[in-house]
Every structure is written in C-alpha cells, then in structure tokens.
Design a protein around this motif. Structure first.
Motif, PDB file in Angstrom:
ATOM      1  N   TYR A   2      -5.076 -11.326 -10.812  1.00 26.88           N
ATOM      2  CA  TYR A   2      -4.030 -12.194 -10.265  1.00 26.88           C
ATOM      3  C   TYR A   2      -4.644 -13.354  -9.481  1.00 26.88           C
ATOM      4  O   TYR A   2      -4.254 -14.505  -9.645  1.00 26.88           O
ATOM      5  CB  TYR A   2      -3.099 -11.390  -9.363  1.00 26.88           C
ATOM      6  CG  TYR A   2      -1.925 -12.185  -8.835  1.00 26.88           C
ATOM      7  CD1 TYR A   2      -0.739 -12.260  -9.556  1.00 26.88           C
ATOM      8  CD2 TYR A   2      -2.016 -12.881  -7.624  1.00 26.88           C
ATOM      9  CE1 TYR A   2       0.339 -13.007  -9.089  1.00 26.88           C
ATOM     10  CE2 TYR A   2      -0.949 -13.619  -7.153  1.00 26.88           C
ATOM     11  CZ  TYR A   2       0.221 -13.674  -7.881  1.00 26.88           C
ATOM     12  OH  TYR A   2       1.283 -14.422  -7.407  1.00 26.88           O
ATOM     13  N   ARG A  51       0.842  -1.201   0.000  1.00 23.74           N
ATOM     14  CA  ARG A  51       0.000   0.000   0.000  1.00 23.74           C
ATOM     15  C   ARG A  51       0.875   1.248   0.000  1.00 23.74           C
ATOM     16  O   ARG A  51       2.010   1.219   0.479  1.00 23.74           O
ATOM     17  CB  ARG A  51      -0.886  -0.044   1.251  1.00 23.74           C
ATOM     18  CG  ARG A  51      -1.981   0.986   1.332  1.00 23.74           C
ATOM     19  CD  ARG A  51      -2.845   0.686   2.543  1.00 23.74           C
ATOM     20  NE  ARG A  51      -3.900   1.660   2.729  1.00 23.74           N
ATOM     21  CZ  ARG A  51      -4.786   1.628   3.728  1.00 23.74           C
ATOM     22  NH1 ARG A  51      -4.724   0.656   4.624  1.00 23.74           N
ATOM     23  NH2 ARG A  51      -5.724   2.547   3.827  1.00 23.74           N
ATOM     24  N   ASN A  52       0.349   2.315  -0.532  1.00 18.26           N
ATOM     25  CA  ASN A  52       1.085   3.570  -0.520  1.00 18.26           C
ATOM     26  C   ASN A  52       1.567   3.868   0.903  1.00 18.26           C
ATOM     27  O   ASN A  52       0.758   3.870   1.836  1.00 18.26           O
ATOM     28  CB  ASN A  52       0.176   4.712  -1.007  1.00 18.26           C
ATOM     29  CG  ASN A  52       0.928   6.011  -1.178  1.00 18.26           C
ATOM     30  OD1 ASN A  52       1.514   6.530  -0.234  1.00 18.26           O
ATOM     31  ND2 ASN A  52       0.915   6.527  -2.389  1.00 18.26           N
ATOM     32  N   HIS A 102     -10.878  -5.368   0.241  1.00 17.73           N
ATOM     33  CA  HIS A 102     -10.751  -3.922   0.356  1.00 17.73           C
ATOM     34  C   HIS A 102     -11.779  -3.311   1.316  1.00 17.73           C
ATOM     35  O   HIS A 102     -11.856  -2.100   1.442  1.00 17.73           O
ATOM     36  CB  HIS A 102     -10.878  -3.226  -1.004  1.00 17.73           C
ATOM     37  CG  HIS A 102      -9.698  -3.439  -1.902  1.00 17.73           C
ATOM     38  ND1 HIS A 102      -9.561  -4.573  -2.642  1.00 17.73           N
ATOM     39  CD2 HIS A 102      -8.603  -2.693  -2.158  1.00 17.73           C
ATOM     40  CE1 HIS A 102      -8.438  -4.513  -3.333  1.00 17.73           C
ATOM     41  NE2 HIS A 102      -7.838  -3.374  -3.053  1.00 17.73           N
ATOM     42  N   LEU A 142       1.578  -7.015  -5.394  1.00 18.89           N
ATOM     43  CA  LEU A 142       0.381  -6.379  -5.919  1.00 18.89           C
ATOM     44  C   LEU A 142       0.101  -5.110  -5.130  1.00 18.89           C
ATOM     45  O   LEU A 142       0.371  -5.047  -3.930  1.00 18.89           O
ATOM     46  CB  LEU A 142      -0.817  -7.328  -5.800  1.00 18.89           C
ATOM     47  CG  LEU A 142      -0.605  -8.766  -6.272  1.00 18.89           C
ATOM     48  CD1 LEU A 142      -1.847  -9.596  -6.004  1.00 18.89           C
ATOM     49  CD2 LEU A 142      -0.243  -8.816  -7.742  1.00 18.89           C
ATOM     50  N   LYS A 143      -0.446  -4.110  -5.788  1.00 22.28           N
ATOM     51  CA  LYS A 143      -0.731  -2.853  -5.116  1.00 22.28           C
ATOM     52  C   LYS A 143      -2.178  -2.796  -4.636  1.00 22.28           C
ATOM     53  O   LYS A 143      -3.109  -3.091  -5.390  1.00 22.28           O
ATOM     54  CB  LYS A 143      -0.434  -1.672  -6.045  1.00 22.28           C
ATOM     55  CG  LYS A 143       1.062  -1.474  -6.285  1.00 22.28           C
ATOM     56  CD  LYS A 143       1.355  -0.172  -6.998  1.00 22.28           C
ATOM     57  CE  LYS A 143       2.859   0.055  -7.110  1.00 22.28           C
ATOM     58  NZ  LYS A 143       3.181   1.349  -7.753  1.00 22.28           N
ATOM     59  N   GLU A 178      -4.103  -0.454  -4.199  1.00 22.30           N
ATOM     60  CA  GLU A 178      -4.958   0.469  -4.939  1.00 22.30           C
ATOM     61  C   GLU A 178      -5.415  -0.090  -6.290  1.00 22.30           C
ATOM     62  O   GLU A 178      -6.349   0.435  -6.896  1.00 22.30           O
ATOM     63  CB  GLU A 178      -4.199   1.792  -5.167  1.00 22.30           C
ATOM     64  CG  GLU A 178      -3.783   2.504  -3.900  1.00 22.30           C
ATOM     65  CD  GLU A 178      -2.494   1.964  -3.273  1.00 22.30           C
ATOM     66  OE1 GLU A 178      -2.162   2.392  -2.152  1.00 22.30           O
ATOM     67  OE2 GLU A 178      -1.836   1.104  -3.912  1.00 22.30           O
ATOM     68  N   ASP A 179      -4.768  -1.151  -6.761  1.00 22.98           N
ATOM     69  CA  ASP A 179      -5.082  -1.731  -8.074  1.00 22.98           C
ATOM     70  C   ASP A 179      -6.042  -2.909  -7.917  1.00 22.98           C
ATOM     71  O   ASP A 179      -5.654  -4.071  -8.000  1.00 22.98           O
ATOM     72  CB  ASP A 179      -3.790  -2.173  -8.766  1.00 22.98           C
ATOM     73  CG  ASP A 179      -4.031  -2.734 -10.161  1.00 22.98           C
ATOM     74  OD1 ASP A 179      -5.155  -2.580 -10.693  1.00 22.98           O
ATOM     75  OD2 ASP A 179      -3.094  -3.352 -10.705  1.00 22.98           O
ATOM     76  N   ARG A 180      -7.303  -2.627  -7.710  1.00 19.19           N
ATOM     77  CA  ARG A 180      -8.278  -3.686  -7.469  1.00 19.19           C
ATOM     78  C   ARG A 180      -8.392  -4.635  -8.661  1.00 19.19           C
ATOM     79  O   ARG A 180      -8.499  -5.849  -8.486  1.00 19.19           O
ATOM     80  CB  ARG A 180      -9.646  -3.081  -7.160  1.00 19.19           C
ATOM     81  CG  ARG A 180      -9.679  -2.249  -5.896  1.00 19.19           C
ATOM     82  CD  ARG A 180     -11.100  -1.957  -5.484  1.00 19.19           C
ATOM     83  NE  ARG A 180     -11.145  -1.093  -4.310  1.00 19.19           N
ATOM     84  CZ  ARG A 180     -12.237  -0.877  -3.598  1.00 19.19           C
ATOM     85  NH1 ARG A 180     -13.353  -1.485  -3.927  1.00 19.19           N
ATOM     86  NH2 ARG A 180     -12.214  -0.085  -2.548  1.00 19.19           N
ATOM     87  N   GLN A 181      -8.399  -4.072  -9.870  1.00 21.99           N
ATOM     88  CA  GLN A 181      -8.542  -4.914 -11.051  1.00 21.99           C
ATOM     89  C   GLN A 181      -7.347  -5.845 -11.203  1.00 21.99           C
ATOM     90  O   GLN A 181      -7.502  -7.017 -11.552  1.00 21.99           O
ATOM     91  CB  GLN A 181      -8.695  -4.047 -12.313  1.00 21.99           C
ATOM     92  CG  GLN A 181      -9.037  -4.831 -13.576  1.00 21.99           C
ATOM     93  CD  GLN A 181     -10.343  -5.599 -13.472  1.00 21.99           C
ATOM     94  OE1 GLN A 181     -11.263  -5.189 -12.762  1.00 21.99           O
ATOM     95  NE2 GLN A 181     -10.432  -6.728 -14.168  1.00 21.99           N
ATOM     96  N   GLY A 182      -6.157  -5.322 -10.915  1.00 20.55           N
ATOM     97  CA  GLY A 182      -4.955  -6.151 -11.002  1.00 20.55           C
ATOM     98  C   GLY A 182      -4.974  -7.281  -9.988  1.00 20.55           C
ATOM     99  O   GLY A 182      -4.575  -8.414 -10.290  1.00 20.55           O
ATOM    100  N   TYR A 215       6.182   3.605  -5.363  1.00 25.75           N
ATOM    101  CA  TYR A 215       5.257   4.699  -5.041  1.00 25.75           C
ATOM    102  C   TYR A 215       6.001   6.035  -5.089  1.00 25.75           C
ATOM    103  O   TYR A 215       7.207   6.077  -4.994  1.00 25.75           O
ATOM    104  CB  TYR A 215       4.663   4.488  -3.636  1.00 25.75           C
ATOM    105  CG  TYR A 215       3.603   3.405  -3.597  1.00 25.75           C
ATOM    106  CD1 TYR A 215       2.310   3.661  -4.055  1.00 25.75           C
ATOM    107  CD2 TYR A 215       3.913   2.148  -3.104  1.00 25.75           C
ATOM    108  CE1 TYR A 215       1.342   2.661  -3.995  1.00 25.75           C
ATOM    109  CE2 TYR A 215       2.940   1.139  -3.042  1.00 25.75           C
ATOM    110  CZ  TYR A 215       1.651   1.420  -3.505  1.00 25.75           C
ATOM    111  OH  TYR A 215       0.702   0.431  -3.446  1.00 25.75           O
TER     112      TYR A 215
END
Length: 237
Positions: free
Chosen positions: A192, A114-115, A205, A181-182, A184-188, A237
C-alpha cells in the motif's frame, strides 16, 4: 513547535467542534492561516495518515515526514516541522472540520489498526511505562474497567486522552472512505505504501510495546470483547 501551544490549539479545536466553546476571532484567524499553509502542501501530496496509537503510528509518521516534510511528522522528532493544529493522533473528524469536507474528500486517507486484544494490552502497558494516571497503579482488568467508563461518555465530550477512545473513534467519519490496513499484515502495508510512492523501511513495526508476551486471561479477553465490540466488528478481527 512548543508543546503547550499545540495542546492549547488541540483543546480549543475540540471544544469548538463539540460546540462547548464559541469561536475566538483572533484564534480563528491564526487557524485559517495555518490551514491555508497545510492545504497548499496537501494539494501537492493529497495523502493523510490517521495515526492511531500503538499501531506503528510513530514510525509511519516519521517515514512520511522524511519523505514529504511538513505537515507530517511527530513532535518528539526535533528535526521535523509540525503544524500546531494537527497534533499527534488527531481524530479524522477534527481534520475534516479544519480542512473542510470538500477538501477532505480529495485526500487519500489511510490508517493502521491492530487486533483489539493486543492493542488494548499495549495501550495499558504504555500508560504504565509513562506513569499515566489511568494506568500507573492499575492492573490490566482495572484499566479496562476505567476505559469502559470513559467510553460511555459521548465522544465529543471526552477529554482528549489516549485512554478515552477506541480505534474506530480515530478514523470513522460520515461517509467514511478511509483505507484500513492491519498492523499484522506487513506485506499488505508495504504494498500500500509503495503504491502511494512511500518507501517501506525496516523501521516499521519496531515500536511495539514491551508487553508482547503478555497473555490475556479468558476473563480479560471477554472484557476486551465487550468493550471493543464495534472494533472487532468493523475491523474484521
């Protein structure tokens, strides 16, 4: 699984890994038997999630437990059977030590990061809510000051507290190959997990901290950047 038993194994394993304690024959035999049980399951499902706190790790762990069962899960979920040697937020270097390098290298390992700005604020806010001694009576800047001191100690000599580690501390190992995995990248994350055969659900989330509207001052941002410089660099980041 009794929480005190898990904490005992946790402290013992870390003390042996950092060579502060000698191995105890009886405990080592108990660990060996548990490792065999864990390896048997991981041979069928060669996946390991390194759960970093405040990154939806709870919901991911519950999802994996519902899909795969032991040894995945969370101790707070009474329906889930946990391994006493693989406690919540176990560092990758400890899992690698327990399973052995050769077996560890056969696993697909992944984590969610996470950031650092929002991660640090979330960690502080959760500590305040839980009454953690490093957070309970501290504002965010004071919390960062304490964490900076804690992080100055060699990683293998730190107490096993959530406020004593950066995000990269949880997953970095020698010849690291963990998929990152980030948050903030829900689709990614969805793509995965689906690729691993794990169904993404709306539960992910949802376990954000209640400080989502907390606005860091420029001074606080600068402090976070200084303390977590490695995270900013390695996590992109």
């Amino acid at each position: 699984m009794n929480h005190l038993i898990m904490c005992y194994f946790q402290e013992y394993i870390l003390s042996v890994v950092n060579q502060q304690s000698k191995k105890h024959e009886l405990i080592e035999e108990l660990i060996r038997l548990e490792v065999e049980k864990v390896k048997e399951k991981l041979t069928k499902h060669p996946i390991w999630f390194i759960d970093i706190p405040r990154t939806s790790s709870f919901s991911i762990s519950v999802m994996m437990a519902d899909s795969l069962g032991f040894p995945f899960g969370k101790k707070l979920e009474q329906r889930l059977e946990l391994s006493p040697i693989l406690y919540n937020h176990t560092h990758a270097f400890a899992v690698k030590y327990l399973l052995g390098k050769n077996f560890w290298d056969t696993l697909t390992t992944f984590t969610i990061v996470r950031n650092p700005y929002t991660w640090a604020a979330s960690l502080w806010h959760k500590g305040v809510l839980d009454g953690h001694p490093d957070c309970k009576f501290l504002n965010f800047m004071q919390f960062l000051d304490v964490m900076e001191v804690n992080l100055s100690v060699n990683i293998l000599e730190r107490q096993n507290s959530l406020n004593n580690f950066t995000q990269t501390d949880y997953f970095m190992t020698e010849n690291n190959s963990t998929d990152v995995l980030k948050f903030e990248d829900r689709q990614g994350i969805k793509q995965y997990l689906n690729k691993l055969g794990l169904e993404y659900t709306n539960l992910l989330h949802l376990n954000k901290s209640n400080n989502v509207n907390y606005q860091l001052s420029q001074l606080e941002k600068k402090k976070v950047e200084d303390i977590f410089a490695k995270d900013f660099e390695l996590l992109g980041y």
